[in-house]
Write an enzyme that holds these catalytic residues in place. Structure first.
Site, PDB file in Angstrom:
ATOM      1  N   GLU A   1      44.127  70.532   7.413  1.00 28.37           N
ATOM      2  CA  GLU A   1      43.878  71.266   8.674  1.00 28.37           C
ATOM      3  C   GLU A   1      42.415  71.700   8.822  1.00 28.37           C
ATOM      4  O   GLU A   1      42.121  72.879   9.065  1.00 28.37           O
ATOM      5  CB  GLU A   1      44.822  72.478   8.783  1.00 28.37           C
TER       6      GLU A   1
ATOM      7  N   GLU B   1      53.120  67.867   8.248  1.00 26.38           N
ATOM      8  CA  GLU B   1      53.721  69.210   8.315  1.00 26.38           C
ATOM      9  C   GLU B   1      54.485  69.294   9.628  1.00 26.38           C
ATOM     10  O   GLU B   1      53.884  69.150  10.706  1.00 26.38           O
ATOM     11  CB  GLU B   1      52.666  70.322   8.245  1.00 26.38           C
TER      12      GLU B   1
HETATM   13  O1  AHR Z   1      53.138  75.355   5.876  1.00 26.01           O
HETATM   14  C1  AHR Z   1      52.473  76.562   6.005  1.00 26.01           C
HETATM   15  C2  AHR Z   1      51.013  76.383   6.413  1.00 26.01           C
HETATM   16  O2  AHR Z   1      50.963  75.860   7.709  1.00 26.01           O
HETATM   17  C3  AHR Z   1      50.188  75.409   5.613  1.00 26.01           C
HETATM   18  O3  AHR Z   1      49.644  75.985   4.474  1.00 26.01           O
HETATM   19  C4  AHR Z   1      49.095  75.044   6.572  1.00 26.01           C
HETATM   20  O4  AHR Z   1      48.605  73.753   6.333  1.00 26.01           O
HETATM   21  C5  AHR Z   1      49.737  75.202   7.933  1.00 26.01           C
HETATM   22  O5  AHR Z   1      48.950  75.953   8.787  1.00 26.01           O
END
Ligand code: AHR
Length: 503
Positions: free
Chosen positions: A173, A292
Site C-alpha cells: 500500500e 487484500e
Molecule cells: O489488513 C489490515 C491492513 O489493511 C493491512 O495491514 C494494510 O495493508 C491494509 O490497510
C-alpha cells in the site's frame, strides 16, 4: 418474489481459475499470529507451539497461498530480526499497529506452519523504510540453495533446503499516506522497478507483485496504476488491488451491493494495465493480485481500538477482531463471486486476514477456535470452484441503492471443471424482504443433475457466531430445488448466499 434467470454453457469460458484465487493473508498484527495460530500453552498445541485446532480449520477453509508478514507491518520490518536463535531476536516497536513485535515467530517458524496447513508462502518485502538491497538479501536467504553468507546462514538456522518462494510483493500500500515510507507513484514506480530488476538478477523465476491502489476510492486511483506500471511494466507480473467493505450509516442495501464496486474496481485496473500495455507496444499481459479483500469495520478500529501512548506498546493486543454477521457473509460470498467472474485477469487473491484479525477463524487463549459466518462461503467456494469460470447470461430483477444506483437483486457466477465434469453455481440474493427464485438453464450440460445445494441465511441478518454461541450460523441444505427438463429452479431466502453443485 424476486426472479432471476441464469444460462450456463461449458463451451463458453472466461478463463481458468487459478487456485491462488483462494489465498489468504497472515500479518503480524493483533492476535493473528500470537494467541491465534501460535499459542504454545494451548491444549491442542504441537511441539512447535502451533494450535492443532487452528491448523484443522485452516485446512478445512482450503487456503492456497498465504501472504506474509504484512500489511502495514512490513513497512517497518527488518526481516533479519525474525531468523536465527530465538533468544537473541530483538523486541521491536511496530509503528503501524502501535504494538511490540517479539519475533518469537519468524520466517522459519511460519514456513513450518505452512507445511502443516499445506499452503504456499507469498512474501512481502519492505519498500517503505528499506530498499532494494534488503529485498535482494531476503531473496538470497530464502531461495539460494547454499554457498553464500546469507544462504549458509539459513542452513545454519536449521533449514537445509531453500524455501523456494515464488510470489513476492514489492512493498505494501505505498499509495497510502498512513504507510511508513509512503511515496509518490513516480518515486515508488522507480524504486519498485529497480528492486524487481535486482531480485530477478538473483532469481529470474520469481513472480512479482507491484503495489496498486489501497482502494478504488483513493484520490490517486487510476493515475497511480498508470504511472507505477509505466515504470515497471516489463519488470513485474501482477499489480495489486486492495478493497474492504462495511455497512455505513445503516445503509444495508448499498452494503449488500458491495461487489458492484469490486467488479468496477477490477475492470478499471484491467483498463489501466492494458492502456500501459498499448502505449508500450508490449505483448506481455499483467494480471491482478487482489491481495487484500474482506468486510472490515474500519471505523471501529479508528475510533475504538486504536492504541496510543509513548509507553503503551502491547504484545498481541485485541485489534480488528470484527465479529461477522449473516449479512457480512453474504457480501463476502458476493466478493468471491466477483473475483471468480474476473478469473481471466485476477489470478491471485488473498482474503485479509486468516485468524482473529478480520478473520474467518477466531480463537480464545486456552479456549476454543470457531468458524465465523464468512468461513462458510470461502470454504465451499474454494472446494467447488474448480476448472474455469463460465461466461453466463444472468437476468435479474433490480433494486435501487443510495451508493451504486440500480443494481441486480441476484448476482451469480458458474464454474466448470472439464476433468471431473462438475459444474458449480454460486449466487446471492440481495433482497432484504423477498425470496428469490433463480432458474438455471442447463440445456448445454446434457444429463447433469443437482448433487447438492447449500444456503447460508438467517431470519436475523445480524446473527453471528461468537465465543458464547459458536454454531449460531451455518450452512443448511436447500431442499427447494426443482428440476424440470433442462431447467433447475432454486428458491433462496432474503439476504442469502447459495452454492449449487451439479454433476
Ligand atoms: O489488513 C489490515 C491492513 O489493511 C493491512 O495491514 C494494510 O495493508 C491494509 O490497510
Amino acid at each position: 418474489m424476486v426472479s432471476a434467470h441464469l444460462t450456463i454453457d461449458p463451451f463458453f469460458t472466461v478463463g481458468p481459475i487459478n487456485p491462488r484465487l483462494f489465498g489468504s493473508f497472515v500479518e503480524h498484527l493483533g492476535r493473528c499470529v500470537y494467541d491465534g495460530l501460535y499459542e504454545p500453552g494451548h491444549p491442542t498445541a504441537d511441539a512447535e507451539g502451533f494450535r492443532g485446532d487452528v491448523i484443522e480449520l485452516v485446512k478445512e477453509l482450503g487456503v492456497s497461498t498465504i501472504r506474509y508478514p504484512g500489511g502495514n507491518f512490513v513497512s517497518g520490518f527488518r526481516w533479519e530480526d525474525s531468523v536465527g536463535p530465538r533468544e537473541s531476536r530483538p523486541r521491536r516497536l511496530d509503528l503501524a499497529w502501535h504494538s511490540t513485535e517479539t519475533n518469537e515467530v519468524g520466517l522459519h517458524e511460519f514456513a513450518s506452519w505452512l507445511d502443516k496447513v499445506g499452503s504456499e508462502l507469498m512474501l512481502a518485502v519492505n519498500l517503505g523504510t528499506r530498499g532494494t538491497l534488503e529485498a535482494i538479501d531476503l531473496l538470497e536467504y530464502t531461495n539460494l540453495a547454499s554457498g553464500s553468507t546469507l544462504s549458509d546462514q539459513r542452513v545454519a538456522n536449521g533449514r537445509t533446503d531453500a524455501f523456494g518462494v515464488s510470489m513476492w510483493c514489492l512493498g505494501n500500500e505505498m499509495d497510502g499516506p498512513w504507510q511508513l515510507g509512503h511515496r509518490s507513484a513516480d518515486d515508488y514506480g522507480k524504486l519498485a522497478s529497480q528492486t524487481a530488476k535486482g531480485m530477478r538478477q538473483l532469481d529470474p523465476s520469481i513472480e512479482l507483485v507491484v503495489c496498486g491502489s489501497s482502494s478504488a476510492h483513493m484520490p490517486t486511483f487510476g493515475e497511480w496504476e498508470r504511472v507505477v506500471l509505466s515504470h515497471t511494466y516489463e519488470d513485474v507480473d501482477y499489480i495489486s488491488c486492495h478493497a474492504y467493505y462495511e455497512e455505513k450509516n445503516g445503509d444495508l442495501g448499498s452494503f449488500l451491493a458491495s461487489a458492484v464496486d469490486m467488479d468496477h474496481f477490477i475492470e478499471s485496473v484491467v483498463a489501466s494495465i492494458d492502456h500501459v500495455k498499448a502505449v508500450k507496444g508490449s505483448d506481455k499481459t499483467i494480471n491482478i493480485s487482489f491481495d487484500e479483500w474482506n468486510v472490515w469495520y474500519i471505523d471501529r478500529y479508528q475510533n475504538v481500538d486504536k492504541i496510543e501512548g509513548l509507553d503503551n506498546w502491547p504484545v498481541a493486543p485485541r485489534l480488528l477482531e470484527d465479529a461477522y454477521s449473516v449479512a457480512d457473509a453474504v457480501v463476502f460470498g458476493n466478493l468471491l463471486i466477483s473475483l471468480l467472474k474476473h478469473a481471466d485477469r485476477v489470478t491471485s487473491a488473498s482474503l485479509a486476514q486468516l485468524v482473529n484479525v478480520i478473520a474467518p477463524i477466531m480463537t480464545e487463549p486456552g479456549g476454543p477456535a470457531w468458524r465465523q459466518t464468512t468461513f462458510f462461503p470461502f470454504a465451499v467456494t474454494s472446494r467447488l470452484a474448480k476448472g474455469s469460470t463460465l461466461e453466463t447470461k444472468l437476468t435479474s430483477d433490480t433494486y435501487s441503492t443510495e451508493v451504486y444506483g440500480e443494481v441486480p437483486l441476484v448476482d451469480a457466477v458458474a464454474t466448470h471443471d472439464e476433468t471431473t465434469g462438475r459444474t458449480s453455481v454460486f449466487l446471492v440474493n440481495r433482497s432484504q424482504t423477498e425470496e428469490a427464485t433463480v432458474t438455471i438453464d442447463m440445456t448445454a450440460l446434457d444429463g447433469v443433475s443437482v448433487l447438492s445445494v447449500q444456503t447460508l441465511a438467517d431470519d436475523d441478518f445480524s446473527a453471528k457466531n461468537t465465543l458464547d454461541d459458536q454454531n449460531r450460523v451455518g450452512l443448511s441444505d436447500n431442499a427447494s430445488v426443482v428440476t424440470s427438463g433442462s431447467n433447475v429452479t432454486v428458491t433462496v431466502p432474503p439476504v442469502s448466499w447459495t452454492a449449487l453443485e451439479l454433476g
